[in-house]
Each structure stands twice: as C-alpha cells, then as structure tokens.
Design a protein around this motif. Structure first.
Motif, PDB file in Angstrom:
ATOM      1  N   PHE A  66      29.301  -0.200  66.535  1.00 16.50           N
ATOM      2  CA  PHE A  66      27.901   0.200  66.303  1.00 16.50           C
ATOM      3  C   PHE A  66      28.084   1.422  65.484  1.00 16.50           C
ATOM      4  CE2 PHE A  66      23.401   0.457  68.052  1.00 16.50           C
ATOM      5  CZ  PHE A  66      23.148   1.130  67.038  1.00 16.50           C
ATOM      6  N   GLU A  67      27.666   1.407  64.128  1.00 16.59           N
ATOM      7  CA  GLU A  67      27.910   2.478  63.123  1.00 16.59           C
ATOM      8  C   GLU A  67      26.681   3.359  63.169  1.00 16.59           C
ATOM      9  OE1 GLU A  67      28.814   4.995  61.029  1.00 16.59           O
ATOM     10  OE2 GLU A  67      29.202   3.837  59.270  1.00 16.59           O
TER      11      GLU A  67
ATOM     12  N   GLU B 152      30.977   6.863  64.133  1.00 12.39           N
ATOM     13  CA  GLU B 152      30.155   7.203  62.736  1.00 12.39           C
ATOM     14  C   GLU B 152      31.254   7.436  61.748  1.00 12.39           C
ATOM     15  OE1 GLU B 152      29.376  11.747  62.435  1.00 12.39           O
ATOM     16  OE2 GLU B 152      28.234  10.975  63.920  1.00 12.39           O
ATOM     17  N   THR B 153      30.589   7.172  60.536  1.00 10.82           N
ATOM     18  CA  THR B 153      31.498   7.398  59.268  1.00 10.82           C
ATOM     19  C   THR B 153      30.876   8.492  58.461  1.00 10.82           C
ATOM     20  OG1 THR B 153      30.231   5.717  57.978  1.00 10.82           O
ATOM     21  CG2 THR B 153      32.320   5.068  59.021  1.00 10.82           C
TER      22      THR B 153
ATOM     23  N   ASN C  24      32.883  -8.380  59.123  1.00 15.40           N
ATOM     24  CA  ASN C  24      33.835  -7.373  59.233  1.00 15.40           C
ATOM     25  C   ASN C  24      33.705  -6.413  60.589  1.00 15.40           C
ATOM     26  OD1 ASN C  24      35.813  -7.191  56.883  1.00 15.40           O
ATOM     27  ND2 ASN C  24      33.897  -7.497  55.934  1.00 15.40           N
ATOM     28  N   GLY C  25      33.106  -7.093  61.757  1.00 15.13           N
ATOM     29  CA  GLY C  25      33.043  -6.523  62.962  1.00 15.13           C
ATOM     30  C   GLY C  25      31.995  -5.434  63.240  1.00 15.13           C
ATOM     31  N   VAL C  26      31.201  -5.138  62.144  1.00 16.50           N
ATOM     32  CA  VAL C  26      30.140  -3.972  62.455  1.00 16.50           C
ATOM     33  C   VAL C  26      28.731  -4.973  62.786  1.00 16.50           C
ATOM     34  CG1 VAL C  26      28.904  -2.021  61.317  1.00 16.50           C
ATOM     35  CG2 VAL C  26      31.421  -2.646  61.010  1.00 16.50           C
ATOM     36  N   GLY C  27      28.154  -4.612  63.930  1.00 18.33           N
ATOM     37  CA  GLY C  27      26.771  -5.310  64.292  1.00 18.33           C
ATOM     38  C   GLY C  27      25.743  -4.528  64.014  1.00 18.33           C
ATOM     39  N   ARG C  28      25.759  -3.251  64.032  1.00 19.97           N
ATOM     40  CA  ARG C  28      24.375  -2.390  63.812  1.00 19.97           C
ATOM     41  C   ARG C  28      24.903  -1.282  63.027  1.00 19.97           C
ATOM     42  NH1 ARG C  28      23.167  -3.532  69.334  1.00 19.97           N
ATOM     43  NH2 ARG C  28      21.322  -4.852  69.544  1.00 19.97           N
ATOM     44  N   ILE C  29      23.884  -0.798  62.041  1.00 24.44           N
ATOM     45  CA  ILE C  29      24.092   0.589  61.350  1.00 24.44           C
ATOM     46  C   ILE C  29      22.788   1.368  61.387  1.00 24.44           C
ATOM     47  CG2 ILE C  29      24.284   1.306  58.874  1.00 24.44           C
ATOM     48  CD1 ILE C  29      26.030  -1.139  58.151  1.00 24.44           C
ATOM     49  N   ILE C  30      22.851   2.659  61.667  1.00 22.44           N
ATOM     50  CA  ILE C  30      21.822   3.614  61.496  1.00 22.44           C
ATOM     51  C   ILE C  30      21.821   4.289  60.081  1.00 22.44           C
ATOM     52  CG2 ILE C  30      20.528   5.709  62.482  1.00 22.44           C
ATOM     53  CD1 ILE C  30      21.655   4.583  65.226  1.00 22.44           C
TER      54      ILE C  30
END
Length: 257
Positions: free
Chosen positions: A3-4, A201-202, A28-34
């Motif tokens: 979860f990003e 987070e990134t 690529n394994g990222v399910g959700r992004i805010i």
C-alpha cells in the motif's frame, strides 16, 4: 500487496509515461496508491487520477509552502473534494521552515484550519514537517490532533519526536531516505517504532531509495524500502508488507474496505 501511502503522480515528472507506469503498478505488487495534493493545481489533477484508476485514492489539502494560495474559496473546494467517494485524507498539510517560502504564522494558521476541516469531515491528516519539529508538535497538540489521527509523512526527526507522535496515535511514513547510508537517525526511529505504527511511502517522484537515489522515484521502488525495514527490525519482508498494508487500510480505508 504493498500500500503506497504517499505519491504525487500529478507531478509533471510523469507527463511522458504516467498512464503506462500506473497500469503496471498492480502486476508489480502494489495494490493501492494515495495521490497526495500539494499545490492548488494538484487538487483537480488528483480528482481526475482517482476517477481514472480504481486503485488510486486521494488526499486533498495544500502543502505549507503553498499556503499563500489558500483562502476561504480554496478551503471550500478542498472540503467538497474531501467528500468524494475515494477521498481518504486531508493533506499534505503542515509546516516547512526549510525554504521559508511562506510566513511561519501563515503556515500555522492554515495548518490549524486544515486540521479542523479534517476533524469536521472525519478524515485523517497527512502531515508534512520540515525543520519545524517544535512548532508542528505544539500546533497539533493545541488542536488536539490525537482526536483526528493521521500520519507524519517522510518522518525525519529523532526517535524522541517519534515517541511523541506515536503516543498521539499517529503513524510514521517511512520512505526511500531509510535506505541512505547517512540515515542513521531514521534507522534508529525504524528500529524503535512498533511495526503497527509504520506506513510505506515513496513521495514519488522525489526521494528515490538506493540503488536509484537521485533518479525519478515511483511506487515500483517500494520493495527497497520494505526490505530495509525488514533488515533493521530483523523481521520477515512479507511481514513488513502485510502489517504496513493493514495499517494503511485501517487509517485510510476503514469501513470502506
């Protein structure tokens, strides 16, 4: 899945390949992004991203360096955007004394106002704090931010400050800086903080982790951050992914799960 919790895909750095990149995220394994607003222009851009991609959620607010653009009309726009179905937070808001772009009093005023908006709309806050540790904490305590909840994005202060936020029930946003060789202070914070108080987070397109430091960041680099956390805390990588995802779901998605 990962979860990003903090990215800026509305940024011009993604103009050339935004759609292609975002379409590759889930595989690529990222399910959700805010996608987190910072500027006036990012408000509508974030709304469009939420509408275009089912896995993108929005946080609406103005960064402290942009508080010169804030007035009652903008606050009303933010309030309406916070009522969108996939709006999950007010942010990023806070204090930034590094650039001194806006007066400290103005930053504090609008930080307080945006926190009160979050309280009224029953949303958590995403807090930006740079070179403003004391004023950020004092302002949050004055407003009783522990009643609102949220995350201290891109956490950069010592573990003594981390303890204050954790005691208030806040999460710590950990990004690519934790992979830097000179990030001793942040590594100490990660070792100290309970895993159930950490979010991944990134801050894309900024703050890429090693081995991509200095290049454009994206959510595809989240595994490097999770791996470093697992090494620091001496726990399994998959546990880091699972617990931080649960943390983010609890804070941002809640009953909408």
């Amino acid at each position: 899945m990962i979860f990003e919790t903090h990215a800026h895909y509305d940024d011009e750095a993604f103009e050339s390949d935004r759609e292609t990149l975002l379409k590759s995220i889930k595989e690529n394994g990222v399910g959700r992004i805010i996608n987190v607003c910072a500027s006036l222009e990012s408000l509508e851009k974030t709304k469009k991203l939420m509408e275009s991609f089912p896995f993108i959620y929005g946080a609406f607010g103005l960064h402290p360096d942009e508080t010169g653009d804030l007035d009652e009309d903008v606050m009303n726009r933010i309030r309406l955007l916070c009522r969108e179905e996939k709006a999950v937070a007010v942010g990023e808001i806070g204090l930034d004394y590094y650039w001194d772009k806006e007066q400290h009093k103005r930053q504090i005023y609008w930080f307080e106002r945006q926190m009160e908006l979050a309280r009224e709309e029953k949303l958590p806050i995403i807090v930006h704090s740079r070179d403003a540790a004391a004023d950020t904490l004092d302002t949050m305590k004055r407003v009783h931010a522990e009643e609102i909840g949220g995350v201290c994005h891109c956490f950069s202060y010592p573990k003594e400050i981390a303890r204050e936020y954790i005691n208030m029930g806040f999460y710590l946003g950990i990004g690519g800086v934790v992979t830097f060789n000179n990030a001793k202070k942040l590594k100490e914070v990660v070792a100290y903080a309970p895993l159930d108080r950490i979010l991944l987070e990134t801050d894309s397109p900024y703050l890429s982790p090693v081995p991509y430091r200095g290049k454009r960041n994206s959510s595809l680099n989240l595994p490097y951050i999770a791996q470093m956390i697992s090494e620091i805390k001496e726990i399994d990588y998959e546990e880091v992914i699972a617990v931080t995802e649960k943390n983010a779901e609890k804070l941002f998605i809640g009953e909408n799960l």
